[in-house]
Design a protein around this motif. Structure first.
Motif, short mmCIF file in Angstrom:
data_model
loop_
_atom_site.label_atom_id
_atom_site.label_comp_id
_atom_site.label_asym_id
_atom_site.label_seq_id
_atom_site.Cartn_x
_atom_site.Cartn_y
_atom_site.Cartn_z
N VAL A 64 0.83 -1.21 0.00
CA VAL A 64 0.00 0.00 0.00
C VAL A 64 0.87 1.26 0.00
O VAL A 64 0.67 2.16 -0.81
CB VAL A 64 -0.98 0.00 1.19
N GLY A 65 1.83 1.31 0.91
CA GLY A 65 2.70 2.49 0.99
C GLY A 65 3.50 2.69 -0.29
O GLY A 65 3.60 3.81 -0.79
N GLY A 66 4.06 1.61 -0.81
CA GLY A 66 4.82 1.71 -2.05
C GLY A 66 3.96 2.19 -3.21
O GLY A 66 4.39 3.01 -4.02
N SER A 67 2.72 1.69 -3.29
CA SER A 67 1.80 2.11 -4.35
C SER A 67 1.44 3.59 -4.23
O SER A 67 1.39 4.31 -5.23
CB SER A 67 0.53 1.27 -4.31
N LEU A 68 1.19 4.05 -3.01
CA LEU A 68 0.89 5.48 -2.81
C LEU A 68 2.08 6.34 -3.20
O LEU A 68 1.91 7.40 -3.82
CB LEU A 68 0.50 5.74 -1.35
N VAL A 69 3.27 5.90 -2.87
CA VAL A 69 4.48 6.65 -3.22
C VAL A 69 4.66 6.67 -4.74
O VAL A 69 4.98 7.71 -5.32
CB VAL A 69 5.72 6.08 -2.49
N VAL A 70 4.45 5.54 -5.41
CA VAL A 70 4.56 5.50 -6.88
C VAL A 70 3.61 6.52 -7.50
O VAL A 70 4.01 7.28 -8.40
CB VAL A 70 4.23 4.09 -7.44
N LEU A 71 2.38 6.54 -7.03
CA LEU A 71 1.38 7.45 -7.60
C LEU A 71 1.58 8.90 -7.17
O LEU A 71 1.08 9.81 -7.82
CB LEU A 71 -0.02 6.99 -7.19
N GLY A 72 2.29 9.10 -6.08
CA GLY A 72 2.48 10.45 -5.57
C GLY A 72 1.23 10.95 -4.86
O GLY A 72 0.87 12.11 -4.96
N GLY A 74 -0.36 11.42 -1.19
CA GLY A 74 0.00 11.41 0.23
C GLY A 74 1.45 10.97 0.42
O GLY A 74 1.77 10.25 1.36
N THR A 75 2.31 11.40 -0.47
CA THR A 75 3.69 10.91 -0.51
C THR A 75 4.43 11.06 0.80
O THR A 75 5.05 10.12 1.28
CB THR A 75 4.48 11.62 -1.64
N ARG A 76 4.37 12.24 1.39
CA ARG A 76 5.14 12.46 2.62
C ARG A 76 4.66 11.56 3.75
O ARG A 76 5.47 10.98 4.47
CB ARG A 76 5.07 13.92 3.04
N SER A 77 3.36 11.42 3.91
CA SER A 77 2.81 10.57 4.97
C SER A 77 3.13 9.10 4.71
O SER A 77 3.55 8.37 5.62
CB SER A 77 1.30 10.76 5.09
N ALA A 78 2.90 8.66 3.48
CA ALA A 78 3.17 7.27 3.13
C ALA A 78 4.66 6.96 3.29
O ALA A 78 5.03 5.90 3.83
CB ALA A 78 2.72 6.98 1.70
N ALA A 79 5.51 7.87 2.85
CA ALA A 79 6.96 7.67 2.96
C ALA A 79 7.39 7.62 4.42
O ALA A 79 8.28 6.84 4.79
CB ALA A 79 7.71 8.77 2.22
N PHE A 80 6.77 8.42 5.28
CA PHE A 80 7.09 8.41 6.70
C PHE A 80 6.78 7.04 7.32
O PHE A 80 7.58 6.47 8.06
CB PHE A 80 6.31 9.52 7.42
N LEU A 118 14.13 10.52 2.98
CA LEU A 118 14.45 11.61 2.07
C LEU A 118 13.18 12.16 1.43
O LEU A 118 12.99 13.39 1.34
CB LEU A 118 15.44 11.15 0.99
N LEU A 119 12.28 11.27 1.00
CA LEU A 119 11.03 11.71 0.37
C LEU A 119 10.13 12.46 1.35
O LEU A 119 9.35 13.33 0.95
CB LEU A 119 10.29 10.52 -0.24
N VAL A 120 10.22 12.13 2.63
CA VAL A 120 9.44 12.86 3.64
C VAL A 120 9.84 14.33 3.60
O VAL A 120 8.99 15.22 3.67
CB VAL A 120 9.67 12.27 5.05
N PHE A 121 11.13 14.60 3.47
CA PHE A 121 11.62 15.98 3.51
C PHE A 121 11.59 16.69 2.16
O PHE A 121 11.45 17.91 2.12
CB PHE A 121 13.04 16.02 4.09
N THR A 122 11.72 15.96 1.06
CA THR A 122 11.76 16.61 -0.25
C THR A 122 10.41 16.72 -0.91
O THR A 122 10.21 17.56 -1.78
CB THR A 122 12.68 15.84 -1.22
N GLY A 123 9.47 15.87 -0.53
CA GLY A 123 8.19 15.82 -1.21
C GLY A 123 8.28 14.96 -2.45
O GLY A 123 9.32 14.35 -2.73
#
Length: 157
Positions: A64-72, A74-80, A118-123
Motif C-alpha cells: 500500500v505504501g509503495g503504491s501510494l508513493v509511486v502514484l504520488g 500522500g507521498t510524505r505521509s506514506a513515505a514516513f 528523504l522523500l518525507v523531507f523533499t516531497g
C-alpha cells in the motif's frame, strides 16, 4: 560550470519524481511478493500467512505504501510510515545479527528507510498525482478568495 548547475537544478523535480516512482515500485513489489506469492514469493517462494506479526503487516505497508508513493498520493505521509517500518525491520530483525548492514543482511531495510525518509523531507517531485489535485484545489481556493473579495467590494460600494 554555472550553466550546468542551473540545468541540473531545473531538472531536480523530474529526477526526484523518477526516484520516488522507482523506490515506491521496488517497495510495492516486495509487498506483492509476500502477500500474493508473485515475483518469486516471500523469501524465495510462497506467501506470508495473513495476520502474522510482523511480516504480514510489513507486507501490507510495503504494498500500500509503495503504491501510494509511486502514484504520488500522500507521498510524505506514506513515505514516513514506510521509512518507520524499515527502521523497525532493521533494528528488530537485522541489527541483532550484527552491527553493520553488510553483516546482518539489512542493506535493503537500511536503503529503503533512508530513501523514504528523504522523500518525507523533499516531497514527491514531478509526476505526482498530489500536484495535479493540489493545483486544482489551489485554483479553487484562489477563485473562492477572489469571489469573496469582489462580493465585499460590491457590497461596500
Amino acid at each position: 560550470m554555472n550553466s550546468l548547475s542551473a540545468k541540473l537544478n531545473q531538472s531536480q523535480p523530474y529526477a526526484l519524481g523518477l526516484f520516488r516512482i522507482v523506490i515506491g515500485l521496488l517497495f510495492a513489489c516486495h509487498g506483492a511478493a509476500s502477500l500474493f506469492g508473485v515475483l518469486g514469493g516471500a523469501h524465495g517462494g510462497g506467501t506470508i500467512e495473513a495476520g502474522t506479526w510482523p511480516g504480514w503487516y510489513a507486507a501490507v505497508i510495503q504494498l500500500v505504501g509503495g503504491s501510494l508513493v509511486v502514484l504520488g498520493v500522500g507521498t510524505r505521509s506514506a513515505a514516513f510510515i514506510c521509512s518507520g517500518s524499515m527502521a523497525y525491520a532493521y533494528f528488530k530483525v537485522h541489527q541483532p545479527e550484527g552491527l553493520f548492514p553488510l553483516e546482518n543482511s539489512g542493506e535493503a531495510s537500511a536503503f529503503f528507510c533512508w530513501a523514504f525518509l528523504l522523500l518525507v523531507f523533499t516531497g514527491p517531485g514531478a509526476f505526482a498525482l498530489d500536484r495535479l489535485f493540489g493545483a486544482r484545489s489551489e485554483g479553487r481556493i484562489a477563485q473562492q478568495k477572489n469571489d469573496g473579495e469582489h462580493g465585499r467590494t460590491a457590497a461596500t460600494a
